[in-house]
Scaffold this motif. Structure first.
Motif, PDB file in Angstrom:
ATOM      1  N   ALA A  31       0.840  -1.200   0.000  1.00 46.53           N
ATOM      2  CA  ALA A  31       0.000   0.000   0.000  1.00 46.53           C
ATOM      3  C   ALA A  31       0.875   1.250   0.000  1.00 46.53           C
ATOM      4  CB  ALA A  31      -0.924   0.002   1.220  1.00 46.53           C
ATOM      5  N   LEU A  32       0.309   2.340  -0.507  1.00 47.23           N
ATOM      6  CA  LEU A  32       0.932   3.661  -0.448  1.00 47.23           C
ATOM      7  C   LEU A  32       0.089   4.518   0.491  1.00 47.23           C
ATOM      8  CD1 LEU A  32       2.970   5.810  -1.501  1.00 47.23           C
ATOM      9  CD2 LEU A  32       1.288   6.332  -3.298  1.00 47.23           C
ATOM     10  N   ILE A  33       0.742   5.088   1.493  1.00 53.15           N
ATOM     11  CA  ILE A  33       0.036   5.894   2.485  1.00 53.15           C
ATOM     12  C   ILE A  33       0.687   7.269   2.530  1.00 53.15           C
ATOM     13  CG2 ILE A  33      -0.582   6.103   4.920  1.00 53.15           C
ATOM     14  CD1 ILE A  33      -0.571   2.999   4.981  1.00 53.15           C
ATOM     15  N   VAL A  34      -0.112   8.311   2.316  1.00 53.45           N
ATOM     16  CA  VAL A  34       0.421   9.652   2.072  1.00 53.45           C
ATOM     17  C   VAL A  34      -0.105  10.670   3.077  1.00 53.45           C
ATOM     18  CG1 VAL A  34       0.667  11.479   0.350  1.00 53.45           C
ATOM     19  CG2 VAL A  34       0.568   9.098  -0.390  1.00 53.45           C
ATOM     20  N   PHE A  35       0.790  11.545   3.510  1.00 56.97           N
ATOM     21  CA  PHE A  35       0.448  12.657   4.393  1.00 56.97           C
ATOM     22  C   PHE A  35       0.931  13.948   3.736  1.00 56.97           C
ATOM     23  CE2 PHE A  35       1.369   8.869   6.822  1.00 56.97           C
ATOM     24  CZ  PHE A  35       0.331   8.780   7.733  1.00 56.97           C
ATOM     25  N   LEU A 164       4.659   8.400   2.374  1.00 53.39           N
ATOM     26  CA  LEU A 164       5.202   9.638   1.830  1.00 53.39           C
ATOM     27  C   LEU A 164       4.686  10.824   2.643  1.00 53.39           C
ATOM     28  CD1 LEU A 164       5.012   9.229  -2.049  1.00 53.39           C
ATOM     29  CD2 LEU A 164       7.068   9.459  -0.650  1.00 53.39           C
ATOM     30  N   VAL A 165       5.576  11.769   2.900  1.00 53.40           N
ATOM     31  CA  VAL A 165       5.228  12.985   3.632  1.00 53.40           C
ATOM     32  C   VAL A 165       5.619  14.172   2.755  1.00 53.40           C
ATOM     33  CG1 VAL A 165       5.477  14.262   5.784  1.00 53.40           C
ATOM     34  CG2 VAL A 165       5.786  11.762   5.775  1.00 53.40           C
ATOM     35  N   VAL A 166       4.630  15.015   2.430  1.00 59.02           N
ATOM     36  CA  VAL A 166       4.865  16.121   1.495  1.00 59.02           C
ATOM     37  C   VAL A 166       4.222  17.382   2.057  1.00 59.02           C
ATOM     38  CG1 VAL A 166       4.601  16.934  -0.870  1.00 59.02           C
ATOM     39  CG2 VAL A 166       4.808  14.480  -0.421  1.00 59.02           C
ATOM     40  N   SER A 167       5.039  18.291   2.550  1.00 58.44           N
ATOM     41  CA  SER A 167       4.497  19.510   3.145  1.00 58.44           C
ATOM     42  C   SER A 167       5.549  20.615   3.082  1.00 58.44           C
ATOM     43  CB  SER A 167       4.057  19.235   4.590  1.00 58.44           C
ATOM     44  OG  SER A 167       3.195  20.242   5.065  1.00 58.44           O
ATOM     45  N   PHE A 214       9.464  14.448   1.113  1.00 56.81           N
ATOM     46  CA  PHE A 214       9.799  15.360   0.021  1.00 56.81           C
ATOM     47  C   PHE A 214      10.460  16.620   0.566  1.00 56.81           C
ATOM     48  CE2 PHE A 214       7.191  14.423  -4.031  1.00 56.81           C
ATOM     49  CZ  PHE A 214       7.384  13.066  -3.877  1.00 56.81           C
ATOM     50  N   SER A 215      11.430  17.108  -0.162  1.00 56.07           N
ATOM     51  CA  SER A 215      12.020  18.411   0.134  1.00 56.07           C
ATOM     52  C   SER A 215      10.990  19.507  -0.143  1.00 56.07           C
ATOM     53  CB  SER A 215      13.242  18.637  -0.749  1.00 56.07           C
ATOM     54  OG  SER A 215      12.837  18.865  -2.103  1.00 56.07           O
ATOM     55  N   ALA A 216      11.318  20.715   0.268  1.00 62.71           N
ATOM     56  CA  ALA A 216      10.530  21.867  -0.160  1.00 62.71           C
ATOM     57  C   ALA A 216      10.769  22.105  -1.650  1.00 62.71           C
ATOM     58  CB  ALA A 216      10.934  23.103   0.633  1.00 62.71           C
ATOM     59  N   VAL A 217       9.800  22.682  -2.308  1.00 65.60           N
ATOM     60  CA  VAL A 217       9.933  23.034  -3.727  1.00 65.60           C
ATOM     61  C   VAL A 217      10.349  24.499  -3.837  1.00 65.60           C
ATOM     62  CG1 VAL A 217       8.186  21.340  -4.391  1.00 65.60           C
ATOM     63  CG2 VAL A 217       7.495  23.704  -3.925  1.00 65.60           C
TER      64      VAL A 217
END
Length: 350
Positions: A31-35, A164-167, A214-217
């Motif tokens: 599974a892929l679990i994303v925040f 994955l954590v993307v913020s 993820f890094s900042a964009v």
């Protein structure tokens, strides 16, 4: 005859081992679990009392069926594209979708909420789900899996899924101004990076073992920031914002490397800054025509409710644009980034 039998036996062994390897790869990440925030939100904001929604046209115009699902894009977003890359599904459901059935939870969900950040104040200002509250929903998710499919299945999903954590974008672009009396730009970026590390620790305590952050964009290069702060004539990238993003990344990367050595499992720092920045600076290299405006409306300030079906200026060919609205990339831009990054990082979590 004996030689023929030997060759057939060898071929059979190779086929069996290949099938076992393929099956093993498929079950390694069940599974892929994303925040995170709007980059990964596939519809969690739809039923929230917030202005940050996009469940209306022209959002979703390139999504299968042309539906506006609550994704901040013309089509699918990285949650979907990464799930597909992992061989799980073509789309990843939003956890807050009221129509989800227990079976829909097995291949993963996204808890991401557009407008949120690592700073709790960000979610409060935007009236959305903080990343910290997303952890509470994650606990609920695991409980649902246990009730419907048993302790062993839940344990397997918990320990083997890819997280994955993307913020950080909303914190940097919006909330810092409300925090500027307390923090300098550098100290605020460091505060956010330290918060991200704390989040990963908490996620690990709950059982996650394969975590990518993820890094900042280059948030200073999104069309909205260029329009508002990049100069009336030049509309250039906003360097102070990009420098904050770089400071966040320079603090986060070594901290996650240390965490990877300290904790069991795999913890990855995923650098998206350089990939997106290069695309924005050299769009033609990637097959894009427009990098400083979004496809929706006039593309300079249009986002959420300002990007709507009454706006007559939305482009027809969104794949020619890096940005869909004034803040979020198009599906095609996301696809370029996902293809480039996941080939580099996914081998580390199998």
């Amino acid at each position: 005859m004996k030689l023929q039998m030997l060759w057939m036996t060898l071929i059979l062994i190779i086929v069996v081992e290949a099938n076992a390897a393929i099956q093993g790869k498929n079950v390694t990440i069940p599974a892929l679990i994303v925040f995170g925030d709007s980059i990964m939100d596939t519809g969690n904001n739809n039923n929230l009392p917030t202005l940050l929604k996009c469940n209306f046209p022209p959002y979703g115009k390139d999504f299968p069926g042309g539906f506006a699902t609550g994704r901040f894009s013309d089509g699918r977003n990285p949650s979907d594209l990464i799930a597909e890359k992992l061989g799980l599904a073509k789309t990843l459901p939003a956890y807050m979708n009221r129509n989800l059935k227990p079976q829909d939870l097995l291949k993963g969900v996204t808890f991401a909420s557009g407008g949120t950040g690592y700073d709790p104040l960000t979610a409060k200002i935007m009236s959305v789900i903080s990343v910290w509250d997303q952890l509470i929903y994650f606990k609920e998710y695991i409980s649902k899996i246990k009730r419907s499919f048993g302790e062993e299945r839940a344990k397997y999903i918990l320990e083997n899924s890819f997280y994955l954590v993307v913020s950080s974008s909303n914190d940097l672009a919006h909330t810092y101004s409300a925090r500027s009396l307390r923090y300098t730009r550098t100290s605020y970026a460091n505060f956010l990076a330290d918060s991200a590390v704390t989040f990963v620790r908490e996620l690990h305590k709950l059982g996650a073992r394969k975590i990518g952050v993820f890094s900042a964009v280059p948030v200073g290069c999104v069309p909205l920031q260029r329009t508002a702060f990049g100069g009336i004539l030049t509309r250039g990238c906003v360097k102070p914002l990009n420098n904050m993003a770089k400071q966040f990344n320079s603090r986060l990367s070594p901290a996650l490397d240390s965490l990877d050595k300290e904790l069991d499992g795999v913890i990855l720092y995923i650098d998206v800054y350089d990939s997106l920045f290069d695309m924005i600076q050299h769009p033609k290299k990637y097959g894009f025509e427009v990098a400083d405006r979004g496809c929706c409306g006039r593309g300079s300030l249009a986002i959420s409710f300002m990007c709507n079906s009454l706006n007559p200026f939305t482009c027809r060919n969104s794949s020619a644009y890096i940005f869909w609205d004034s803040y979020h990339p198009t599906e095609r831009a996301y696809q370029v980034i996902v293809d480039k990054l996941l080939d580099k990082y996914l081998s580390k979590v199998y």
